[in-house]
Design an enzyme around this catalytic site. Sequence first.
Site, PDB file in Angstrom:
ATOM      1  N   CYS A  27      -9.637   1.822 -10.882  1.00 21.21           N
ATOM      2  CA  CYS A  27      -8.433   1.074  -9.280  1.00 21.21           C
ATOM      3  C   CYS A  27      -9.359   2.288  -8.804  1.00 21.21           C
ATOM      4  O   CYS A  27      -8.549   3.939  -9.157  1.00 21.21           O
ATOM      5  CB  CYS A  27      -7.170   1.488  -9.217  1.00 21.21           C
ATOM      6  SG  CYS A  27      -6.692   1.451  -8.053  1.00 21.21           S
ATOM      7  N   SER A  81      -7.228   4.470  -6.779  1.00 25.09           N
ATOM      8  CA  SER A  81      -6.387   6.329  -7.801  1.00 25.09           C
ATOM      9  C   SER A  81      -6.973   6.797  -8.632  1.00 25.09           C
ATOM     10  O   SER A  81      -6.508   7.738  -8.348  1.00 25.09           O
ATOM     11  CB  SER A  81      -5.269   4.985  -7.596  1.00 25.09           C
ATOM     12  OG  SER A  81      -4.901   4.418  -6.513  1.00 25.09           O
ATOM     13  N   HIS A 105      -9.188   9.433  -6.635  1.00 28.26           N
ATOM     14  CA  HIS A 105      -8.537  10.264  -6.453  1.00 28.26           C
ATOM     15  C   HIS A 105      -7.861  10.518  -6.863  1.00 28.26           C
ATOM     16  O   HIS A 105      -7.854  12.293  -6.071  1.00 28.26           O
ATOM     17  CB  HIS A 105      -7.401   9.229  -5.665  1.00 28.26           C
ATOM     18  CG  HIS A 105      -7.348   8.372  -4.254  1.00 28.26           C
ATOM     19  ND1 HIS A 105      -8.479   9.330  -3.349  1.00 28.26           N
ATOM     20  CD2 HIS A 105      -6.522   7.767  -4.011  1.00 28.26           C
ATOM     21  CE1 HIS A 105      -8.151   7.529  -2.419  1.00 28.26           C
ATOM     22  NE2 HIS A 105      -7.195   6.671  -2.749  1.00 28.26           N
ATOM     23  N   HIS A 138      -5.312   2.548 -15.212  1.00 26.09           N
ATOM     24  CA  HIS A 138      -3.608   2.395 -15.035  1.00 26.09           C
ATOM     25  C   HIS A 138      -3.909   1.273 -14.984  1.00 26.09           C
ATOM     26  O   HIS A 138      -2.048   0.218 -14.338  1.00 26.09           O
ATOM     27  CB  HIS A 138      -2.382   3.526 -13.837  1.00 26.09           C
ATOM     28  CG  HIS A 138      -3.711   3.158 -12.789  1.00 26.09           C
ATOM     29  ND1 HIS A 138      -4.874   3.821 -12.186  1.00 26.09           N
ATOM     30  CD2 HIS A 138      -3.463   2.324 -11.224  1.00 26.09           C
ATOM     31  CE1 HIS A 138      -5.173   3.323 -10.857  1.00 26.09           C
ATOM     32  NE2 HIS A 138      -4.164   2.279 -10.633  1.00 26.09           N
ATOM     33  N   CYS A 187      -2.352  -3.550 -11.120  1.00 27.38           N
ATOM     34  CA  CYS A 187      -2.064  -2.172 -10.624  1.00 27.38           C
ATOM     35  C   CYS A 187      -3.225  -3.294  -9.191  1.00 27.38           C
ATOM     36  O   CYS A 187      -1.665  -3.444  -8.452  1.00 27.38           O
ATOM     37  CB  CYS A 187      -3.094  -1.098 -10.331  1.00 27.38           C
ATOM     38  SG  CYS A 187      -3.147   0.150  -8.682  1.00 27.38           S
TER      39      CYS A 187
HETATM   40  N1  COD Z   1     -11.685   1.424   9.261  1.00 20.32           N
HETATM   41  C1  COD Z   1     -11.820   0.083   8.784  1.00 20.32           C
HETATM   42  N2  COD Z   1     -12.389   0.030   7.530  1.00 20.32           N
HETATM   43  C2  COD Z   1     -12.658   1.951   6.670  1.00 20.32           C
HETATM   44  C3  COD Z   1     -12.470   2.858   7.798  1.00 20.32           C
HETATM   45  C4  COD Z   1     -12.133   2.900   8.567  1.00 20.32           C
HETATM   46  N3  COD Z   1     -11.857   3.996   9.193  1.00 20.32           N
HETATM   47  N4  COD Z   1     -12.895   3.304   6.113  1.00 20.32           N
HETATM   48  C5  COD Z   1     -13.200   2.868   5.197  1.00 20.32           C
HETATM   49  N5  COD Z   1     -12.993   1.193   5.521  1.00 20.32           N
HETATM   50  C6  COD Z   1     -12.824   0.052   4.617  1.00 20.32           C
HETATM   51  C7  COD Z   1     -14.039   0.671   3.956  1.00 20.32           C
HETATM   52  O1  COD Z   1     -15.147   0.101   4.069  1.00 20.32           O
HETATM   53  C8  COD Z   1     -13.543  -0.587   1.862  1.00 20.32           C
HETATM   54  O2  COD Z   1     -14.330  -1.566   2.486  1.00 20.32           O
HETATM   55  C9  COD Z   1     -11.881  -0.562   2.245  1.00 20.32           C
HETATM   56  O3  COD Z   1     -11.704  -0.166   4.042  1.00 20.32           O
HETATM   57  C10 COD Z   1     -11.638   0.139   1.079  1.00 20.32           C
HETATM   58  O4  COD Z   1     -11.324  -0.219   0.576  1.00 20.32           O
HETATM   59  P1  COD Z   1     -12.300   0.523  -0.954  1.00 20.32           P
HETATM   60  O5  COD Z   1     -13.261  -0.337  -1.914  1.00 20.32           O
HETATM   61  O6  COD Z   1     -12.217   1.547  -1.072  1.00 20.32           O
HETATM   62  O7  COD Z   1     -10.076   0.589  -2.014  1.00 20.32           O
HETATM   63  P2  COD Z   1      -9.048  -0.621  -2.615  1.00 20.32           P
HETATM   64  O8  COD Z   1      -9.106  -1.720  -1.908  1.00 20.32           O
HETATM   65  O9  COD Z   1     -10.163  -0.128  -3.958  1.00 20.32           O
HETATM   66  O10 COD Z   1      -8.163   0.206  -2.745  1.00 20.32           O
HETATM   67  C11 COD Z   1      -7.827   1.365  -1.645  1.00 20.32           C
HETATM   68  C12 COD Z   1      -6.866   1.940  -1.478  1.00 20.32           C
HETATM   69  C13 COD Z   1      -6.512   2.990  -0.010  1.00 20.32           C
HETATM   70  C14 COD Z   1      -5.050   1.132  -0.919  1.00 20.32           C
HETATM   71  C15 COD Z   1      -5.878   2.805  -2.624  1.00 20.32           C
HETATM   72  O11 COD Z   1      -5.349   4.139  -2.196  1.00 20.32           O
HETATM   73  C16 COD Z   1      -5.025   1.643  -3.288  1.00 20.32           C
HETATM   74  O12 COD Z   1      -5.484   1.056  -4.408  1.00 20.32           O
HETATM   75  N6  COD Z   1      -3.947   1.965  -3.148  1.00 20.32           N
HETATM   76  C17 COD Z   1      -2.686   1.518  -4.251  1.00 20.32           C
HETATM   77  C18 COD Z   1      -1.416   2.135  -3.490  1.00 20.32           C
HETATM   78  C19 COD Z   1      -1.086   2.682  -5.303  1.00 20.32           C
HETATM   79  O13 COD Z   1      -0.102   1.634  -5.578  1.00 20.32           O
HETATM   80  N7  COD Z   1      -1.308   3.449  -5.527  1.00 20.32           N
HETATM   81  C20 COD Z   1      -0.375   4.178  -7.364  1.00 20.32           C
HETATM   82  C21 COD Z   1      -1.306   3.330  -8.406  1.00 20.32           C
HETATM   83  S1  COD Z   1      -2.977   2.821  -8.382  1.00 20.32           S
HETATM   84 ZN    ZN Z   2      -3.861   1.753  -9.165  1.00 23.52          ZN
END
Ligand code: COD
Ligand code: ZN
Length: 375
Positions: free
Chosen positions: A47, A49, A52, A68, A175
């Site tokens: 994930c 996170s 991160h 996780h 998650c």
């Molecule tokens: N404008 C539009 N799209 C964008 C921009 C922008 N400026 N920057 C990036 N993007 C796009 C990327 O091209 C990508 O497709 C997408 O945004 C982000 O996707 P990923 O693959 O990086 O991320 P995810 O979907 O796996 O998860 C991203 C979260 C940001 C949600 C991440 O922080 C997360 O997993 N959060 C979970 C929240 C939570 O409950 N966390 C606690 C434990 S996990």
């Molecule tokens: Zn997660």
Amino acid sequence: MSTAGKVIKCKAAVLWELKKPFSIEEVEVVPPKAYEVRIKMVATGICRSDDHVVTGNLSTPLPAILGHEGAGIVESIGEGVTAVKPGDKVIPLFTPQCGRCVVCKHPEANFCVKNDLTNPRGTMQDGTTRFTCRGKPIHNFVSTSTFSEYTVVDETAVVKIDAAAPLEKVCLIGCGFSTGFGSAVKVAKVTPGSTCAVFGLGGVGLSVIIGCKAARAARIIGVDINKDKYAKAKELGATECINPQDFQKPIHEVLTEMTGGGVDFSFEVIGRLDTMAEALSCCHEAYGVSVIVGVPPGSQNLSMDPMLLLTGRTWKGAIFGGFKSKDSVPKLVADFMANKFPLDPLITHVLPFQEINEGFGLLRSGKSIRTILTF
Ligand code: COD
Ligand code: ZN
């Protein structure tokens, strides 16, 4: 021969320092103490996170065993454990559900006070860890530490699921899937016939789309700067996709015009302050609901014009899609088994656990949606 009551030596991915690759090490995993459960991991997702933590954006004590989003089989239980028994298929819960605290007793809330996210100690509930490596104690991560062949979790942080569930798929319910899906169906409470905008089409954003579709939204607009993400978003329910870089004006103005005044529900699933502001502004001024799903960069603030809320918008956020983890995870697994939603489109790569660093490489390059590591 049974391993119950014995120290297990096994492989785990240890993060010794920030910004370094994971190191596959032999670790010792001591038996579960009272009200604890030792799990043989079968599969774990990677994930954002977890990444991160590697970059320093999300802080937790190191060295640690991250991960996780896993699923496994109970190997042994400590004294007093009644909720699970050896052989049960389980999902570890990074947001526990103790059932006794003020949050667990609240009908809507899910962020149990026993969570290890707010002030991470990197330990079990008793303040100690069950992992050692090269003679040093290794921290846990958010009550789960799934990047290990065996892990120990508190009874409050694990739940039994359907014995027929495919663990290499339903681990996503631990998650990413639930975070996105719940943000739509539970946090925003998307209504039939509504219009939704989803900023960010990664695994979590796609799960938001699955939730909007399940809630029978009429129009689902995907927003992403990477056009390669559109095909899958449409396959899962997006009715159109737009790229902010294709427009001269701010994307909230584009969305407001496209929808004759603003969307009903918007979701920020990227983790950027600018897109959080855009997502809030693009929802209708009188009744729009905007949900923050993405984890923002550490210790940065966002300034906003209070007029945006005064006219009737609602701004929300939630961890784990607002789901009470123990209550919801077995139901979500059952719904998956009943074909109520798909998980396969979210899984783009499957790798053996030892190739964890390659899996993180795929995440960082934007090539993967979800990589599943199998043990
Ligand atoms: N404008 C539009 N799209 C964008 C921009 C922008 N400026 N920057 C990036 N993007 C796009 C990327 O091209 C990508 O497709 C997408 O945004 C982000 O996707 P990923 O693959 O990086 O991320 P995810 O979907 O796996 O998860 C991203 C979260 C940001 C949600 C991440 O922080 C997360 O997993 N959060 C979970 C929240 C939570 O409950 N966390 C606690 C434990 S996990
Ligand atoms: Zn997660």
